[in-house]
Design a protein around this motif. Sequence first.
Motif, short mmCIF file in Angstrom:
data_model
loop_
_atom_site.label_atom_id
_atom_site.label_comp_id
_atom_site.label_asym_id
_atom_site.label_seq_id
_atom_site.Cartn_x
_atom_site.Cartn_y
_atom_site.Cartn_z
N SER A 374 0.83 -1.20 0.00
CA SER A 374 0.00 0.00 0.00
C SER A 374 0.86 1.25 0.00
N ILE A 375 0.28 2.32 -0.52
CA ILE A 375 0.96 3.62 -0.50
C ILE A 375 1.17 4.08 0.93
N ALA A 376 0.20 3.81 1.81
CA ALA A 376 0.35 4.20 3.22
C ALA A 376 1.58 3.54 3.83
N GLU A 377 1.74 2.24 3.57
CA GLU A 377 2.88 1.50 4.13
C GLU A 377 4.20 2.00 3.54
N LEU A 378 4.24 2.15 2.22
CA LEU A 378 5.48 2.58 1.55
C LEU A 378 5.86 4.00 1.97
N ALA A 379 4.88 4.89 2.06
CA ALA A 379 5.16 6.27 2.46
C ALA A 379 5.63 6.33 3.90
N GLY A 380 5.01 5.50 4.73
CA GLY A 380 5.43 5.46 6.13
C GLY A 380 6.88 5.04 6.29
N GLU A 381 7.28 4.02 5.54
CA GLU A 381 8.67 3.57 5.59
C GLU A 381 9.62 4.65 5.11
N ALA A 382 9.17 5.42 4.11
CA ALA A 382 10.03 6.46 3.55
C ALA A 382 9.96 7.77 4.35
N GLY A 383 9.08 7.83 5.32
CA GLY A 383 8.90 9.06 6.08
C GLY A 383 8.34 10.17 5.23
N ASP A 384 7.48 9.83 4.30
CA ASP A 384 6.98 10.80 3.33
C ASP A 384 5.46 10.90 3.43
N ASP A 385 4.92 12.00 2.91
CA ASP A 385 3.47 12.14 2.78
C ASP A 385 2.98 11.18 1.69
N PRO A 386 1.84 10.50 1.89
CA PRO A 386 1.39 9.51 0.90
C PRO A 386 1.17 10.08 -0.50
N LEU A 387 0.54 11.27 -0.60
CA LEU A 387 0.31 11.86 -1.91
C LEU A 387 1.64 12.16 -2.60
N ASP A 388 2.57 12.76 -1.85
CA ASP A 388 3.88 13.06 -2.43
C ASP A 388 4.59 11.78 -2.86
N PHE A 389 4.50 10.73 -2.03
CA PHE A 389 5.18 9.48 -2.37
C PHE A 389 4.63 8.90 -3.67
N MET A 390 3.29 8.86 -3.78
CA MET A 390 2.69 8.27 -4.98
C MET A 390 3.05 9.07 -6.23
N LEU A 391 2.97 10.39 -6.14
CA LEU A 391 3.28 11.22 -7.30
C LEU A 391 4.74 11.10 -7.70
N GLU A 392 5.64 11.08 -6.72
CA GLU A 392 7.07 10.97 -7.04
C GLU A 392 7.40 9.61 -7.63
N LEU A 393 6.76 8.57 -7.11
CA LEU A 393 6.98 7.23 -7.66
C LEU A 393 6.57 7.20 -9.14
N ALA A 394 5.37 7.74 -9.43
CA ALA A 394 4.87 7.73 -10.80
C ALA A 394 5.70 8.63 -11.71
N LEU A 395 6.08 9.79 -11.24
CA LEU A 395 6.89 10.69 -12.05
C LEU A 395 8.24 10.08 -12.39
N GLY A 396 8.78 9.31 -11.45
CA GLY A 396 10.06 8.66 -11.70
C GLY A 396 9.98 7.50 -12.68
N GLU A 397 8.75 7.08 -13.02
CA GLU A 397 8.56 5.95 -13.94
C GLU A 397 7.75 6.39 -15.15
#
Length: 550
Positions: A374-397
């Motif tokens: 989940s985005i919640a889990e991945l963002a939590g591990e990265a210490g990031d906001d979930p919206l920012d994490f999802m957008l950065e992941l997609a932008l990087g791909e």
Amino acid sequence: MFDLVIRDALLVDGLGAEPARGDLAVLDGKIVQAGGVAGKAKSTVDAGGLALMPGIIDNHTHYDAQLTWDPGVSPSPELGVTTAVIGNCGFTIAPCRAADRERVMKNLTQVEGMSLEVLRQGIRWEFESIPGYLDMLERQGAAVNIAAFAGHSALRTYVMGEAATRRAAAPAEIFEMKKLLLEAMRAGAIGFSTSTSPAHNGEGGLPMPSRLADDEELRTLVASLKEAGRGVFMLTKGGHTKIGFLEELAALSGRPVVIAALLHNGTNPGSVFQDLEAIAQANARGRRLVGAVSCCPLAMDFTLRSPYTFEGLESWRPALGLKGAEYTRKLKEPRFRDGVRSELARPAHFRLFNGEWDKVHVVESARPQAEQRSIAELAGEAGDDPLDFMLELALGEDLGTVFSALLLNSDEEAVGRMLRHPCSLVSLSDAGAHLTFFNDAGFGLHLLGHWVRERGELTLAEAVRRLTSHPASIFGIRERGALKPGYHADLLLFDPARVNRGPKRRVFDLPGGHPRLTTPALGVEGVWVNGTRLGENSVRTGQLLRDFSA
């Protein structure tokens, strides 16, 4: 001699009676006996105690374009559907002038998640008017019976051209739309459909044409059903469209009003029940309103290249219509992201996505370690906001990351309560739309398998009634939806111990080899349309339905 006898079946009549073992006989496409059948038949099927019910009536599909290249109506027949109502939400392809074809296709690409290349290669434009479209469907035939709405957005585009997505209609334009609607009703349309949902945007992020209609336009068009003497008004409503106004339209027209899409929202759990209660109160005052609910969790795969899940957010509007570098710059913009975050933090009556990041998972990524998490889990591990994490992941791909979101209807206790509500209509398969990322065409099998067998929320008799005679009565579909002598032999033979829909899979059979999602049928042993069994060979025994009860 009968054409067909099905022997030793558990007959589930579609009318709510207790199932009973018996036989069923068919002659000239119609049921002639049900219960004990004596006599010979050209074809006999030994059901061995399997359940036999009327075929499923899918009252919310978007096969309007697909039917022009696929009279097999895939995948609905194999999933037990024998009648499909097309043209919901006002998203139809007729009437359409040649000059407007590209605009109509691009709108469908945006609002219904359809591939523009598929539409360009697939649609056979052998019509302009709604009567011409219906005639074409009748000439070519289809695997299942088809009933078609006259769609509001198409009427607006035909009359107003480019202005349909930009302004309210003038009185003369409303008059022209009314003339076209009455022409469609005389030709055999099942009713009038529209949408006021903010999630429904067309090309470039502009609202779909129907969303620009004012109350007077809606009053005039819906009231014309009274002049036609029959028909259903179907609306996918936005949160600003009140049940009280729809009750007013029911009073003006004297016709049933089908209100979609009533889905349970985990962040605003009472709103759907408030709507159902308001519908019940309108019914008590003699108005015919019904709430279209889904028996399926609303889950959707998506990429940020086509983020349908977010496009109903007001804060996402600045990104709508942008492409290429302009679009990616907008996704990177802190102010844009803060606006999305702020909106998601506020409760809403209805929206597709509500900031439940634990219900958004990565499906396909260049980072395999992120998949199925989940985005919640991945963002939590990265210490990031979930919206920012999802957008950065997609932008990087290059925006190719595939996400899956469980959007609405995830609370099964609440959904069960909705399904049992006397003012609800089991609906919202959306078959034919969102082909790449979504498929609920097997909704009926899911109701029979999950809600009847696995959860026991409905009896088999009641679930079958909800899929057959109940929608037939609301939509005025004659002599279908029941195992009753004189009714058309639309039949579904299935194993109650196994029936369900299988896991989703991707196939590449759209025009040009483009992909779509589908789900296989489980426990389905036979489907008949107008007395003819459907199989691997292309069979077009469905009828275009034009004659409906008043």
